[in-house]
Design an enzyme around this catalytic site. Structure first.
Site, PDB file in Angstrom:
ATOM      1  N   ASN A 181      -8.757   2.969   3.255  1.00 18.93           N
ATOM      2  CA  ASN A 181      -7.480   3.367   3.230  1.00 18.93           C
ATOM      3  C   ASN A 181      -6.693   3.159   2.459  1.00 18.93           C
ATOM      4  O   ASN A 181      -6.577   2.310   1.478  1.00 18.93           O
ATOM      5  CB  ASN A 181      -7.036   2.534   4.703  1.00 18.93           C
ATOM      6  CG  ASN A 181      -7.561   2.859   5.938  1.00 18.93           C
ATOM      7  OD1 ASN A 181      -8.476   3.753   6.084  1.00 18.93           O
ATOM      8  ND2 ASN A 181      -7.684   1.839   6.797  1.00 18.93           N
ATOM      9  N   VAL A 182      -5.550   4.175   2.308  1.00 18.40           N
ATOM     10  CA  VAL A 182      -4.542   4.418   1.227  1.00 18.40           C
ATOM     11  C   VAL A 182      -3.126   3.939   1.521  1.00 18.40           C
ATOM     12  O   VAL A 182      -2.332   4.162   0.871  1.00 18.40           O
ATOM     13  CB  VAL A 182      -4.817   5.823   0.540  1.00 18.40           C
ATOM     14  CG1 VAL A 182      -6.223   6.060  -0.001  1.00 18.40           C
ATOM     15  CG2 VAL A 182      -4.292   6.552   1.537  1.00 18.40           C
ATOM     16  N   ASP A 183      -3.117   3.535   2.966  1.00 23.79           N
ATOM     17  CA  ASP A 183      -1.817   3.309   3.458  1.00 23.79           C
ATOM     18  C   ASP A 183      -1.086   1.849   3.198  1.00 23.79           C
ATOM     19  O   ASP A 183      -0.045   1.680   3.460  1.00 23.79           O
ATOM     20  CB  ASP A 183      -1.840   3.643   4.940  1.00 23.79           C
ATOM     21  CG  ASP A 183      -2.903   2.842   5.434  1.00 23.79           C
ATOM     22  OD1 ASP A 183      -3.157   1.492   5.349  1.00 23.79           O
ATOM     23  OD2 ASP A 183      -3.685   3.489   6.605  1.00 23.79           O
ATOM     24  N   HIS A 199     -10.390   3.617  -2.337  1.00 24.76           N
ATOM     25  CA  HIS A 199      -9.943   5.194  -2.443  1.00 24.76           C
ATOM     26  C   HIS A 199      -8.516   5.080  -3.086  1.00 24.76           C
ATOM     27  O   HIS A 199      -7.787   5.997  -3.109  1.00 24.76           O
ATOM     28  CB  HIS A 199     -10.146   5.773  -1.242  1.00 24.76           C
ATOM     29  CG  HIS A 199     -11.307   6.083  -0.951  1.00 24.76           C
ATOM     30  ND1 HIS A 199     -11.853   6.226   0.582  1.00 24.76           N
ATOM     31  CD2 HIS A 199     -12.480   5.774  -1.597  1.00 24.76           C
ATOM     32  CE1 HIS A 199     -13.169   6.375   0.668  1.00 24.76           C
ATOM     33  NE2 HIS A 199     -13.538   6.176  -0.504  1.00 24.76           N
ATOM     34  N   CYS A 257      -0.661   9.628 -13.921  1.00 27.08           N
ATOM     35  CA  CYS A 257      -0.744  10.809 -14.942  1.00 27.08           C
ATOM     36  C   CYS A 257      -2.366  10.755 -15.050  1.00 27.08           C
ATOM     37  O   CYS A 257      -3.185   9.988 -15.450  1.00 27.08           O
ATOM     38  CB  CYS A 257      -0.262  10.483 -16.192  1.00 27.08           C
ATOM     39  SG  CYS A 257      -0.560  11.728 -17.312  1.00 27.08           S
ATOM     40  N   LEU A 262     -10.103  -1.423  17.633  1.00 29.06           N
ATOM     41  CA  LEU A 262      -9.901  -2.777  16.656  1.00 29.06           C
ATOM     42  C   LEU A 262      -8.916  -3.624  17.386  1.00 29.06           C
ATOM     43  O   LEU A 262      -9.077  -4.738  17.319  1.00 29.06           O
ATOM     44  CB  LEU A 262      -9.874  -2.513  15.345  1.00 29.06           C
ATOM     45  CG  LEU A 262     -10.913  -1.661  14.628  1.00 29.06           C
ATOM     46  CD1 LEU A 262     -10.754  -1.045  13.350  1.00 29.06           C
ATOM     47  CD2 LEU A 262     -12.230  -2.603  14.804  1.00 29.06           C
ATOM     48  N   SER A 307     -14.683   2.678  10.654  1.00 28.82           N
ATOM     49  CA  SER A 307     -15.272   3.648   9.938  1.00 28.82           C
ATOM     50  C   SER A 307     -16.645   4.406  10.227  1.00 28.82           C
ATOM     51  O   SER A 307     -17.526   3.607  10.633  1.00 28.82           O
ATOM     52  CB  SER A 307     -15.575   3.350   8.486  1.00 28.82           C
ATOM     53  OG  SER A 307     -16.082   4.063   7.381  1.00 28.82           O
ATOM     54  N   SER A 308     -16.566   5.788  10.202  1.00 29.80           N
ATOM     55  CA  SER A 308     -17.955   6.263  10.474  1.00 29.80           C
ATOM     56  C   SER A 308     -18.774   6.222   9.199  1.00 29.80           C
ATOM     57  O   SER A 308     -20.182   6.617   9.436  1.00 29.80           O
ATOM     58  CB  SER A 308     -17.607   7.829  10.780  1.00 29.80           C
ATOM     59  OG  SER A 308     -17.210   8.479   9.546  1.00 29.80           O
ATOM     60  N   CYS A 318      -2.977  10.691 -19.385  1.00 27.43           N
ATOM     61  CA  CYS A 318      -2.488   9.340 -20.137  1.00 27.43           C
ATOM     62  C   CYS A 318      -2.882   8.165 -19.388  1.00 27.43           C
ATOM     63  O   CYS A 318      -2.665   7.147 -20.003  1.00 27.43           O
ATOM     64  CB  CYS A 318      -1.380   9.367 -21.005  1.00 27.43           C
ATOM     65  SG  CYS A 318       0.392   9.294 -20.009  1.00 27.43           S
TER      66      CYS A 318
END
Length: 340
Positions: free
Chosen positions: A148-150, A164, A172, A322, A279-280, A175
């Site tokens: 997750n990115v949250d 992830h 950027c 969960l 997660s699958s 650079c």
């Protein structure tokens, strides 16, 4: 059989079917799962489910946990692959290649992402995040990583390896310079003051006449009509080299950075038990980890609603939300730990 490396203890392999027993945890917030459309249907976990998962924790001294979108849907953040996920509506996320080659695709992505950011950041850690942080602080989890990115795990008190990346950082692509997402939001607003004011006045409820059909998406963006971003929407470039700025996440079609991938794989190979939560495992970056743990002799378990890519070889599979099972572990057997 489910064995733990370095131990002579074994337990029978089970495929769990929830019994439908009433949930016993009394500390869930009153608004828990208020939007159940985001969470696939599942019966409450039975006592057998809870006891088997508790045993899995108790028998491990080097447990690695991998979490996926299923833990965040319970906080109101949609996923992609569940029956109620974004894919079910025909939505397809932007790919790395599309983002890099098309300025129009970048404008569309950042306009939608800007529009969705305010609501995305209001999501709160759920009972599952909090329970997992408690287990981690009690020494029951050796290493944790998330797809997750949250950053809801961070807000609950954990510090997992983010496979992830995270949408809370913008980087950027030329650079490597990075800045916080809040700073980037300010830059977008400064470049597009009238547009930003209009977006911020809209309602996020897709059923409202004032929402223009906006729908929240898994990575924090909003589905919004192209007339709101096609013309006169400007996105900032890197202040150091004028390069393309991108959220510091692994888009579809991209690869997990090697150093991060190597660290995750090393943890999987050294653990004595590997637990997947929500997660699958359809992405190879996640599946290869539980496969590596299994091949190295670790016990494996999954708590997820629906089919996963590793169902054929895991020792324990539980079909449960969960937030309805992890909090119950805190008072079962020898696990008994205080909530953080």
């Amino acid at each position: 059989m489910m064995s733990f490396r370095g131990s002579h203890s074994f337990v029978r392999t089970y495929r769990i079917t929830p019994t439908g027993a009433a949930m016993e945890n009394k500390e869930l917030p009153s608004n828990y799962l208020k939007d159940k459309m985001m969470v696939p249907n599942a019966n409450p976990p039975g006592d057998e489910d809870v006891n088997l998962l508790s045993q899995f924790f108790e028998r491990s001294s080097k447990l690695v946990v991998l979490t996926g979108a299923g833990i965040s849907t319970e906080s109101g953040i949609p996923d992609y692959r569940s029956p109620n996920g974004a894919y079910s509506t025909g939505f397809r996320p932007i790919t790395h290649q599309e983002f890099m080659r098309s300025s129009r695709a970048r404008r569309r992505y950042w306009a939608r992402s800007y529009a969705g950011w305010r609501k995305f950041t209001t999501a709160q850690p759920g009972p599952a995040h909090i329970a997992l942080a408690s287990l981690e602080k009690a020494g029951r989890v050796k290493f944790m990583m998330t797809q997750n990115v949250d950053r809801l795990h961070h807000r609950a008190g954990s510090n997992p390896l983010e496979l992830h990346g995270t949408v809370y950082v913008v980087a950027c692509t030329n650079c490597g310079f990075s800045l916080s997402r809040s700073s980037f939001q300010d830059q977008v607003k400064a470049l597009n003051p009238k547009w930003a004011e209009a977006i911020e006045s809209l309602e996020y409820d897709s059923r409202s006449d004032k929402s223009f059909g906006m729908k929240q998406r898994p990575d924090g963006d909003i589905e919004i009509d192209e007339k709101f971003w096609e013309e006169e929407f400007h996105i900032p470039n890197c202040e150091k080299c004028d390069g393309i700025l991108k959220p510091d996440v692994v888009f579809f079609g991209d690869n997990v950075p090697k150093g991060r991938s190597d660290r995750a794989l090393a943890a999987a190979k050294k653990c004595d038990a590997f637990l997947v939560l929500g997660s699958s495992l359809m992405t190879m970056s996640a599946f290869r980890l539980i496969r590596a743990a299994h091949e190295a002799g670790a016990a494996t378990a999954i708590v997820n609603i629906g089919v996963t890519r590793a169902d054929d070889f895991v020792s324990l599979k539980i079909n449960s939300r969960l937030g309805e099972i992890l909090p119950r572990l805190l008072s079962v057997g020898s696990l008994g730990v205080p909530v953080v």
